[in-house]
Design a protein around this motif. Structure first.
Motif, PDB file in Angstrom:
ATOM      1  N   ASP A  30      -7.066   0.582   4.901  1.00 35.92           N
ATOM      2  CA  ASP A  30      -6.769  -0.958   4.068  1.00 35.92           C
ATOM      3  C   ASP A  30      -7.131  -1.728   4.814  1.00 35.92           C
ATOM      4  OD1 ASP A  30      -6.735  -1.942   1.508  1.00 35.92           O
ATOM      5  OD2 ASP A  30      -5.053  -2.898   2.477  1.00 35.92           O
ATOM      6  N   MET A  59      -9.673  -1.241  -0.162  1.00 35.76           N
ATOM      7  CA  MET A  59      -9.191  -0.445  -1.246  1.00 35.76           C
ATOM      8  C   MET A  59      -9.586   0.593  -1.020  1.00 35.76           C
ATOM      9  SD  MET A  59      -6.581  -0.025  -4.939  1.00 35.76           S
ATOM     10  CE  MET A  59      -7.886   0.136  -5.394  1.00 35.76           C
ATOM     11  N   VAL A  82       0.791  -1.213  -0.078  1.00 34.54           N
ATOM     12  CA  VAL A  82      -0.323   0.639   0.098  1.00 34.54           C
ATOM     13  C   VAL A  82       0.536   1.254   0.379  1.00 34.54           C
ATOM     14  CG1 VAL A  82      -1.923   1.426   0.997  1.00 34.54           C
ATOM     15  CG2 VAL A  82      -2.090  -1.004   1.005  1.00 34.54           C
TER      16      VAL A  82
END
Length: 130
Positions: free
Chosen positions: A91, A105, A36
Motif C-alpha cells: 500500500d 488498496m 491499514v
C-alpha cells in the motif's frame, strides 16, 4: 477427495472469504479512515473465520477437533503477520508511485491475500487436514 477437488473448493471458499475480507477492508480503510494495519486486522479476522468454517466442513470434510482448530489458529496468526506486512508495504509502495488510494488498496490486497492463501492451502492440506 482428490487434490483437484480440494483445490477447487479451497478457491471457491477463498473467493467467498475474500469478498468478506475486502469488503470490510474497504469499509474500515476508505470509509471510516482506519489505518491499514487496523483495517486489515478486522477484515483478516472476519475473512479467515469465514474461510475456516467453510473449509473445515466442505473442502476438507473434517470433524470438529480442538487440536486442528489450534493448529489453524497458529497458521492463521503466522499468515496474518505476512498478510498485514505485505498489505502495508505494498500500500505504501503503490501510493508512493502515485496510485489512487483505492487502487493501491486492492492491488496490495491481491498480493497479500494471494501469498497468504497459497501458504494456508499447502499447510492445511499437507499438515492439518491430511
Amino acid at each position: 477427495m482428490s487434490l483437484g477437488t480440494q483445490a477447487f473448493r479451497f478457491i471457491i471458499t477463498g473467493g467467498i472469504s475474500a469478498v468478506v475480507d475486502l469488503g470490510l477492508l474497504a469499509l474500515f480503510q476508505l470509509v471510516f479512515g482506519f489505518p491499514v494495519p487496523a483495517a486489515r486486522t478486522i477484515s483478516f479476522i472476519a475473512g479467515t473465520t469465514t474461510a475456516y468454517m467453510i473449509n473445515r466442513r466442505w473442502t476438507f470434510q473434517a470433524e470438529k477437533s480442538t487440536k486442528r482448530f489450534v493448529a489453524v489458529v497458529v497458521l492463521y496468526a503466522l499468515t496474518f503477520l505476512i498478510n498485514v506486512g505485505l498489505q502495508t508495504l505494498c500500500d505504501v509502495l503503490f501510493r508512493g508511485w502515485g496510485w489512487p488510494e483505492a487502487l493501491a488498496m486492492v492491488a496490495a490486497f491481491v498480493i497479500a491475500q494471494g501469498t497468504g492463501t497459497t501458504i494456508n492451502f499447502i499447510v492445511q492440506r499437507t499438515m492439518i487436514f491430511k
